[in-house]
Design a protein around this motif. Structure first.
Motif, PDB file in Angstrom:
ATOM      1  N   LEU B 250       0.965  -1.141   0.053  1.00 48.62           N
ATOM      2  CA  LEU B 250      -0.015  -0.085  -0.012  1.00 48.62           C
ATOM      3  C   LEU B 250       0.922   1.004   0.137  1.00 48.62           C
ATOM      4  CD1 LEU B 250      -2.901   1.367   0.411  1.00 48.62           C
ATOM      5  CD2 LEU B 250      -2.529   1.257   2.699  1.00 48.62           C
ATOM      6  N   HIS B 251       0.484   2.202  -0.821  1.00 53.34           N
ATOM      7  CA  HIS B 251       1.139   3.432  -0.824  1.00 53.34           C
ATOM      8  C   HIS B 251       0.114   4.417  -0.676  1.00 53.34           C
ATOM      9  CE1 HIS B 251       2.669   7.226  -3.013  1.00 53.34           C
ATOM     10  NE2 HIS B 251       3.537   6.859  -2.329  1.00 53.34           N
ATOM     11  N   ALA B 252       0.201   5.262   0.276  1.00 56.25           N
ATOM     12  CA  ALA B 252      -1.132   6.030   0.585  1.00 56.25           C
ATOM     13  C   ALA B 252      -0.630   7.323   0.748  1.00 56.25           C
ATOM     14  CB  ALA B 252      -2.110   5.598   1.594  1.00 56.25           C
ATOM     15  N   ALA B 253      -0.234   8.318   0.084  1.00 54.51           N
ATOM     16  CA  ALA B 253       0.574   9.537   0.352  1.00 54.51           C
ATOM     17  C   ALA B 253      -0.302  10.565   0.406  1.00 54.51           C
ATOM     18  CB  ALA B 253       1.513   9.464  -0.760  1.00 54.51           C
ATOM     19  N   VAL B 254      -0.025  11.807   0.645  1.00 57.54           N
ATOM     20  CA  VAL B 254      -0.944  12.922   0.649  1.00 57.54           C
ATOM     21  C   VAL B 254      -0.023  14.171   0.274  1.00 57.54           C
ATOM     22  CG1 VAL B 254      -2.317  14.642   1.920  1.00 57.54           C
ATOM     23  CG2 VAL B 254      -2.514  12.313   2.586  1.00 57.54           C
ATOM     24  N   VAL B 255      -0.433  14.745  -1.025  1.00 55.70           N
ATOM     25  CA  VAL B 255       0.329  16.033  -1.388  1.00 55.70           C
ATOM     26  C   VAL B 255      -0.299  17.141  -1.102  1.00 55.70           C
ATOM     27  CG1 VAL B 255       1.678  16.951  -3.418  1.00 55.70           C
ATOM     28  CG2 VAL B 255       1.589  14.545  -2.922  1.00 55.70           C
ATOM     29  N   GLU B 256       0.072  18.215  -0.527  1.00 57.05           N
ATOM     30  CA  GLU B 256      -0.753  19.481  -0.275  1.00 57.05           C
ATOM     31  C   GLU B 256       0.045  20.440  -1.087  1.00 57.05           C
ATOM     32  OE1 GLU B 256      -2.801  19.767   3.569  1.00 57.05           O
ATOM     33  OE2 GLU B 256      -0.930  18.938   4.111  1.00 57.05           O
ATOM     34  N   LEU B 257      -0.595  21.197  -1.698  1.00 57.30           N
ATOM     35  CA  LEU B 257      -0.064  22.469  -2.457  1.00 57.30           C
ATOM     36  C   LEU B 257      -0.707  23.767  -1.939  1.00 57.30           C
ATOM     37  CD1 LEU B 257       0.257  21.305  -6.148  1.00 57.30           C
ATOM     38  CD2 LEU B 257       1.995  20.762  -4.315  1.00 57.30           C
ATOM     39  N   VAL B 258      -0.058  24.938  -1.776  1.00 51.72           N
ATOM     40  CA  VAL B 258      -0.489  26.047  -1.467  1.00 51.72           C
ATOM     41  C   VAL B 258       0.160  27.276  -2.133  1.00 51.72           C
ATOM     42  CG1 VAL B 258      -0.953  27.573   0.420  1.00 51.72           C
ATOM     43  CG2 VAL B 258      -0.804  25.161   1.094  1.00 51.72           C
ATOM     44  N   ALA B 259      -0.643  27.770  -3.283  1.00 52.65           N
ATOM     45  CA  ALA B 259      -0.077  28.975  -3.837  1.00 52.65           C
ATOM     46  C   ALA B 259      -1.042  30.253  -3.472  1.00 52.65           C
ATOM     47  CB  ALA B 259      -0.579  28.402  -5.343  1.00 52.65           C
ATOM     48  N   LEU B 260      -0.132  30.950  -3.009  1.00 50.37           N
ATOM     49  CA  LEU B 260      -0.509  32.391  -2.501  1.00 50.37           C
ATOM     50  C   LEU B 260      -0.673  33.446  -3.670  1.00 50.37           C
ATOM     51  CD1 LEU B 260       1.157  32.766   0.870  1.00 50.37           C
ATOM     52  CD2 LEU B 260      -0.953  31.687   0.246  1.00 50.37           C
ATOM     53  N   GLU B 261      -1.102  34.506  -3.478  1.00 50.62           N
ATOM     54  CA  GLU B 261      -1.373  35.617  -4.665  1.00 50.62           C
ATOM     55  C   GLU B 261      -0.258  35.467  -5.646  1.00 50.62           C
ATOM     56  OE1 GLU B 261      -3.066  38.950  -3.158  1.00 50.62           O
ATOM     57  OE2 GLU B 261      -2.517  40.128  -4.944  1.00 50.62           O
ATOM     58  N   ASP B 262      -0.482  35.503  -6.991  1.00 47.69           N
ATOM     59  CA  ASP B 262       0.258  35.488  -7.891  1.00 47.69           C
ATOM     60  C   ASP B 262       1.432  34.337  -8.106  1.00 47.69           C
ATOM     61  OD1 ASP B 262      -0.724  38.027  -8.978  1.00 47.69           O
ATOM     62  OD2 ASP B 262       0.222  39.000  -7.844  1.00 47.69           O
ATOM     63  N   ALA B 263       1.166  33.412  -7.231  1.00 49.51           N
ATOM     64  CA  ALA B 263       2.279  32.449  -7.456  1.00 49.51           C
ATOM     65  C   ALA B 263       1.584  31.389  -8.111  1.00 49.51           C
ATOM     66  CB  ALA B 263       2.337  31.753  -5.858  1.00 49.51           C
ATOM     67  N   GLU B 264       2.813  30.491  -8.628  1.00 50.08           N
ATOM     68  CA  GLU B 264       2.344  29.231  -9.570  1.00 50.08           C
ATOM     69  C   GLU B 264       3.372  28.263  -9.020  1.00 50.08           C
ATOM     70  OE1 GLU B 264       3.255  30.158 -13.885  1.00 50.08           O
ATOM     71  OE2 GLU B 264       2.745  28.106 -14.259  1.00 50.08           O
ATOM     72  N   GLY B 292      -4.210  20.868  -4.230  1.00 48.60           N
ATOM     73  CA  GLY B 292      -3.704  22.219  -4.234  1.00 48.60           C
ATOM     74  C   GLY B 292      -4.829  23.237  -4.092  1.00 48.60           C
ATOM     75  N   ALA B 293      -4.348  24.324  -3.299  1.00 51.32           N
ATOM     76  CA  ALA B 293      -5.264  25.411  -2.998  1.00 51.32           C
ATOM     77  C   ALA B 293      -4.665  26.833  -3.802  1.00 51.32           C
ATOM     78  CB  ALA B 293      -5.506  25.636  -1.628  1.00 51.32           C
ATOM     79  N   CYS B 294      -5.455  27.378  -4.638  1.00 50.86           N
ATOM     80  CA  CYS B 294      -4.914  28.690  -5.027  1.00 50.86           C
ATOM     81  C   CYS B 294      -5.620  29.785  -4.232  1.00 50.86           C
ATOM     82  CB  CYS B 294      -5.518  28.885  -6.456  1.00 50.86           C
ATOM     83  SG  CYS B 294      -4.712  27.924  -7.697  1.00 50.86           S
ATOM     84  N   ARG B 295      -4.863  30.154  -3.041  1.00 47.13           N
ATOM     85  CA  ARG B 295      -5.519  30.798  -1.979  1.00 47.13           C
ATOM     86  C   ARG B 295      -5.523  32.188  -2.399  1.00 47.13           C
ATOM     87  NH1 ARG B 295      -3.820  27.661   2.789  1.00 47.13           N
ATOM     88  NH2 ARG B 295      -5.181  26.093   2.315  1.00 47.13           N
ATOM     89  N   GLY B 296      -4.602  32.728  -3.284  1.00 50.14           N
ATOM     90  CA  GLY B 296      -4.553  34.213  -3.631  1.00 50.14           C
ATOM     91  C   GLY B 296      -5.140  34.472  -4.786  1.00 50.14           C
TER      92      GLY B 296
END
Lengths: 254, 482
Positions: B250-264, B292-296
């Motif tokens: 089993l491979h159960a990974a979590v990937v979280e991405l956070v992009a703030l304003e104008d970020a890529e 992933g979350a485009c926060r800004g």
């Protein structure tokens, strides 16, 4: 160059023979037209020569350049100079025309022990060929036959033929679905490719194409056999009388 | 079976090339899961109290959850007490301070896989974090990145060195309650990669994490967290392999991405976990949560994945488009051969105004492969002028495989424009014969046709990855028409 002797063939997994004993001798530089009604076996002959696996040879032999043709895989036949211009050229989405052309040309070169062309040399090489079929450079970057008009597809076949410089070119109803302008361009391209070392087998239903590509010989295929052979005048005669008499004579011979 | 078909079959039955096992001394805890096991993991990593509490919360929540069954993938029930939750190469004392201290056997493993970790050998300019079983063994180019304030290190190290960033962002995109496997991961994750790009910095090189499962009966539960601060840019690559083993892992990974304003953030994955043998025995269960979350405002997150491995791939890299004018993209190639199964796709949540998303999914099924695209496009009430374009194409090779498409669209704002296109095609013997007749052999022809099909996705990958993906596809396809 090509000797077909008493060739019998059928569709794999079917019992009915389609070719029932064809014999034909093609020498370098000659243009042979094969005419005949639908279902007479014209396309089967083309496919058997190109090595399509849906067909099974039941009897007879074909000698190409002094060797038995049948042990060769389709790609080996191509590499040794047999080219088939398809009646229905297939679309290959996402694959650039130039990519296919380069892979094909280099496969042939590699098989002959020649150096493969790099991207730059190939571009120079193929641009000369493009002029032959009146195609501009944009054809190269389009996906193989995708979104091509009927005429463009057939011109693309002639372009591939020009690039691969075959010894024996088989044109399977290349005229079908072409308007008169496209027909002229295609015929013109083929005529420019005629030379003393290259033979053509032109398969067609109508005499029209033969107004532009004048054959040395015309054969009438009917019921899986060649029932008549003659020179280019035979085509004109058929245009007037149709194939009916020949079909009758075929069954009379049976 | 015709000759062409036969040729493709033999072509498609090539062997997995990364199936070797590395012999290293490991520090492994007994199989099984309990609060004690979580405390042991946390203690081994010398974690701060807040993290242990978070793990325990996740575990307690996980106990209340049931394994989801809504997907189209089928597998025998997993015995969670029969999995080893922590396995690490035994290191003298602490973690290695530099590459010189890393077990040479491990370095050789990565070299075998084509991942050179020695910085002097790295011409490509890709910084690599290598995760072996449960822990990160080496990170390259750290010093150079630090000059620009970029943090790129193992997750464990980030917990020690930058606890404030971990506390702020861990679980902020994928909460510990999110789903069954994400909750499990939150409870037991042992390592992973962490990356922070400061304000206005354009990361000068591609960052890469390389995952390797080595030990038997071990689950790999890693966590990747990438934070791109305002106006920054990063391209992140992820690669995976595992040894050939008869049992499923089993491979159960979590990937979280956070992009703030104008970020890529551009996140590319080439997943080549061991897919099992040609009869479907063994292989990795790749049950991963990626979001992933485009926060800004004007933020952009782009997922590109090439999935050729794993017995089962079950994941939906998604984007939450919170900021106005933010952009989400998903480009995917998923290939299933032999008895592999894939249920993958994406979710695009349009929350901000003028948010845009693009989904290009290419599924290739061969052998007895089972391939499903499942995607959700959700436009919320305030997402004025949201736009989505979805294209799902399936390519079938042979007649024993299957392809399915499950698009879900929920629109709560009338100004939204959502487009969906889907095609299914079969690699024709006509196409093959056409190439053969031009002198091209079967292997090259199949690879040409499949690569053409995947072109839209491959052009999104960084150059070297694209080459690798093309090769991988060629290998994974060896042998598919029945």
């Amino acid at each position: 160059m090509l000797e077909i002797k008493n060739l019998h063939a059928k569709v794999t997994e079917q019992d009915k023979e389609i070719l029932k004993g064809i014999s034909l001798n093609v020498k370098p530089g000659e243009v042979h037209a094969i005419m005949g009604p639908n279902g007479s076996g014209k396309s089967t002959l083309a496919n058997v020569l190109a090595g399509r696996q849906d067909y099974e040879v039941t009897q007879g032999e074909v000698i190409y350049q002094g060797h038995d043709l049948f042990p060769l895989a389709p790609e080996e036949r191509a590499q040794q100079g047999i080219f088939l211009a398809f009646q229905y050229p297939v679309e290959i989405p996402g694959v650039n025309n130039v990519y296919l052309l380069k892979a094909a040309v280099n496969a042939g070169r590699k098989a002959r022990g020649e150096k493969e062309l790099d991207a730059m040399d190939f571009l120079t090489f193929i641009k000369e060929k493009l002029a032959l079929v009146k195609m501009d450079n944009s054809f190269l970057s389009r996906a193989v036959n995708e979104g091509f008009s009927g005429g463009e597809k057939k011109r693309n076949e002639v372009l591939q033929m020009a690039a691969l410089e075959p010894k024996l070119a088989i044109l399977d109803e290349t005229d079908s679905g072409l308007d008169i302008d496209a027909l002229k361009i295609v015929a013109d391209g083929v005529n420019k490719l005629r030379n003393p070392n290259r033979a053509f087998i032109i398969i067609t239903h109508y005499q029209r194409l033969l107004d532009y590509i004048v054959p040395d010989y015309v054969h009438v295929l009917s019921g899986g056999r060649i029932v008549r052979s003659g020179d280019s005048k035979l085509a004109l005669e058929l245009e007037e009388t149709g194939y009916i008499n020949d079909s009758n004579s075929a069954s009379a011979n049976a | 079976m015709t000759k062409e078909a036969h040729d493709i079959s033999s072509l498609l039955s090539q062997e997995y090339k990364h199936g070797f096992v590395t012999d290293v001394e490991v520090d492994t805890i007994p199989a099984g899961l309990s609060e004690d096991v979580i405390r042991i993991i946390s203690a081994k990593k010398n974690e701060p109290e807040f993290l242990l509490e978070w793990r325990l919360k996740a575990y307690r929540h996980w106990l209340t959850m049931v394994e989801p069954t809504w997907s189209s993938v089928r597998y025998p029930k997993i015995d969670f007490q029969n999995i080893v939750y922590y396995s690490a190469p035994k290191l003298d004392k602490d973690r290695p301070k530099s590459l010189d201290e890393v077990d040479p056997e491990l370095l050789r493993t990565y070299e075998k896989l084509g991942i050179p970790l020695k910085e002097q050998e790295m011409l490509a300019g890709v910084a690599v974090d290598a995760v072996f079983d449960s822990v990160s063994v080496a990170t390259t180019f750290k010093a150079k990145l630090a000059e620009q304030g970029i943090i790129f290190c193992s997750f464990s190290e980030a917990v020690q060195e930058h606890p404030e960033l971990i506390k702020k962002y861990l679980g902020s995109v994928v909460p510990h309650t999110d789903n069954f496997y994400a909750a499990l991961n939150s409870a037991v994750f042992s390592d992973g990669s962490f990356c922070y790009i400061p304000k206005g910095v354009r990361c000068p090189m591609d960052l890469s994490t390389y995952f390797r499962i080595n030990a038997a009966s071990t689950g790999q539960f890693e966590r990747t967290l990438v934070v791109a601060d305002e106006g920054s840019y990063v391209s992140y690559l992820e690669g995976c392999t595992a040894p050939m083993r008869d049992e499923n892992q089993l491979h159960a990974a979590v990937v979280e991405l956070v992009a703030l304003e104008d970020a890529e953030i551009k996140y590319s994955t080439v997943q080549n976990w061991y897919p099992g043998d040609k009869d479907g025995k063994g292989g990795i269960y790749n049950f991963v949560t990626k979001r992933g979350a485009c926060r800004g405002n004007n933020a952009k997150i782009s997922w590109t994945q090439v999935e050729t491995g794993s017995a089962i791939t079950w994941k939906y890299p998604s984007v939450i488009l919170q900021g106005d004018n933010s952009v989400g993209e998903f480009y995917s190639v998923a290939l299933t051969n032999n008895y592999q199964q894939a249920d993958t796709g994406t979710k695009m949540y349009h929350i901000g105004k003028n948010t845009r998303s693009t989904i290009i999914s290419k599924g290739i099924s061969a052998g007895h492969g089972h391939n499903a695209y499942r995607g959700l496009v959700k436009v919320l009430k305030n997402a004025r002028n949201a736009r989505n374009y979805t294209q799902c194409d399936s390519l079938l090779i042979g007649d024993q495989c299957a392809a399915h498409t499950f698009p879900y669209i929920e629109v709560k704002n009338t100004s939204a424009q959502v487009e969906h296109e889907a095609t299914t095609s079969k690699i024709g013997e006509d196409q093959l014969f056409y190439c053969l007749q031009r002198g091209i052999n079967t292997e090259d022809a199949v690879s040409m046709i499949v690569n053409g099909f995947c072109k839209q996705v491959f052009k999104e990958l960084p150059m070297e990855f694209a080459v690798e993906a093309q090769k991988l596809l060629g290998v994974s396809l060896e042998g598919s028409v029945g």
